[in-house]
Design a protein around this motif. Structure first.
Motif, PDB file in Angstrom:
ATOM      1  N   SER A  20       9.123 -36.072  43.347  1.00 13.88           N
ATOM      2  CA  SER A  20       9.271 -37.076  42.282  1.00 13.88           C
ATOM      3  C   SER A  20       8.856 -36.506  40.925  1.00 13.88           C
ATOM      4  O   SER A  20       9.144 -37.098  39.900  1.00 13.88           O
ATOM      5  CB  SER A  20       8.454 -38.335  42.596  1.00 13.88           C
ATOM      6  N   ASP A  44       9.171 -39.582  38.351  1.00 17.17           N
ATOM      7  CA  ASP A  44      10.022 -40.770  38.385  1.00 17.17           C
ATOM      8  C   ASP A  44       9.232 -42.047  38.155  1.00 17.17           C
ATOM      9  O   ASP A  44       9.725 -42.985  37.544  1.00 17.17           O
ATOM     10  CB  ASP A  44      10.776 -40.832  39.711  1.00 17.17           C
ATOM     11  N   GLN A  45       8.002 -42.099  38.620  1.00 14.00           N
ATOM     12  CA  GLN A  45       7.162 -43.286  38.442  1.00 14.00           C
ATOM     13  C   GLN A  45       6.041 -43.040  37.433  1.00 14.00           C
ATOM     14  O   GLN A  45       5.047 -43.752  37.420  1.00 14.00           O
ATOM     15  CB  GLN A  45       6.552 -43.712  39.794  1.00 14.00           C
ATOM     16  N   ARG A  90      17.538 -37.053  34.340  1.00 12.41           N
ATOM     17  CA  ARG A  90      16.468 -37.690  35.125  1.00 12.41           C
ATOM     18  C   ARG A  90      15.561 -38.532  34.229  1.00 12.41           C
ATOM     19  O   ARG A  90      15.118 -39.605  34.610  1.00 12.41           O
ATOM     20  CB  ARG A  90      15.678 -36.622  35.863  1.00 12.41           C
ATOM     21  N   GLN A  91      15.260 -38.053  33.031  1.00 12.86           N
ATOM     22  CA  GLN A  91      14.443 -38.831  32.104  1.00 12.86           C
ATOM     23  C   GLN A  91      15.175 -40.093  31.663  1.00 12.86           C
ATOM     24  O   GLN A  91      14.578 -41.147  31.551  1.00 12.86           O
ATOM     25  CB  GLN A  91      14.084 -37.997  30.876  1.00 12.86           C
ATOM     26  N   GLN A  93      17.478 -41.690  33.358  1.00 14.02           N
ATOM     27  CA  GLN A  93      17.541 -42.592  34.501  1.00 14.02           C
ATOM     28  C   GLN A  93      16.238 -43.369  34.672  1.00 14.02           C
ATOM     29  O   GLN A  93      16.255 -44.555  34.969  1.00 14.02           O
ATOM     30  CB  GLN A  93      17.869 -41.818  35.780  1.00 14.02           C
ATOM     31  N   LYS A  94      15.119 -42.713  34.478  1.00  9.35           N
ATOM     32  CA  LYS A  94      13.848 -43.408  34.661  1.00  9.35           C
ATOM     33  C   LYS A  94      13.569 -44.402  33.532  1.00  9.35           C
ATOM     34  O   LYS A  94      12.699 -45.242  33.646  1.00  9.35           O
ATOM     35  CB  LYS A  94      12.704 -42.417  34.852  1.00  9.35           C
TER      36      LYS A  94
END
Length: 145
Positions: A20, A44-45, A90-91, A93-94
């Motif tokens: 993650s 991600d979190q 990815r950034q 998306q989060k």
């Protein structure tokens, strides 16, 4: 990319706490006669101080054990701050559902909520001068990737 940057990147990726977590940016520069290594990681979190400390400790141990940087160096491991531009899918998306400031290639800034994201289009509800305006923009319109 320099050989030093490549070697450090491999160390960081090897020592991320889990899948993650991901590397956002890596900078290696000379400052006052010392090598400064800045590593920005995210997750991600959200990333914790403990994750940054773990990566710092593990990377530092390997840098010293393998004498990758010969002289004195400064190592900083951190998460990107709110003012750091998003730089990879990815950034983005989060951050779906969050309000972002987008810098368009026209030089205009748009503030809006990121609603959807895929490889081809990005849907944002933007605010301009107190009005709500929905827009469907192509990736080339934003400072994406």
């Amino acid at each position: 990319m320099s050989e030093l940057s490549k070697a450090i990147r491999e160390l960081v990726e090897k020592h991320l706490p889990d899948d993650s977590h991901f590397l956002v940016d890596l900078k290696v520069e000379e400052v006052s006669g010392k090598t400064k290594v800045l590593i920005l990681i995210d997750a991600d979190q959200g990333v914790t101080i403990q994750a940054c400390a773990r990566v710092s400790r593990k990377v530092s141990e390997e840098l010293e054990a393998n004498e990758i940087i010969g002289d004195a160096y400064v190592l900083e491991v951190s998460s990107p701050g709110v003012d750091f531009p998003l730089s990879n899918m990815r950034q983005y998306q989060k951050n779906i559902g969050r309000e972002l400031k987008l810098s368009l290639i026209t030089g205009t800034d748009v503030v809006g909520k990121l609603l959807e994201l895929d490889e081809e289009k990005n849907k944002v509800i933007g605010k301009e001068k107190g009005k709500r305006k929905e827009g469907d923009r192509r990736g080339t319109g934003f400072s994406f990737f």
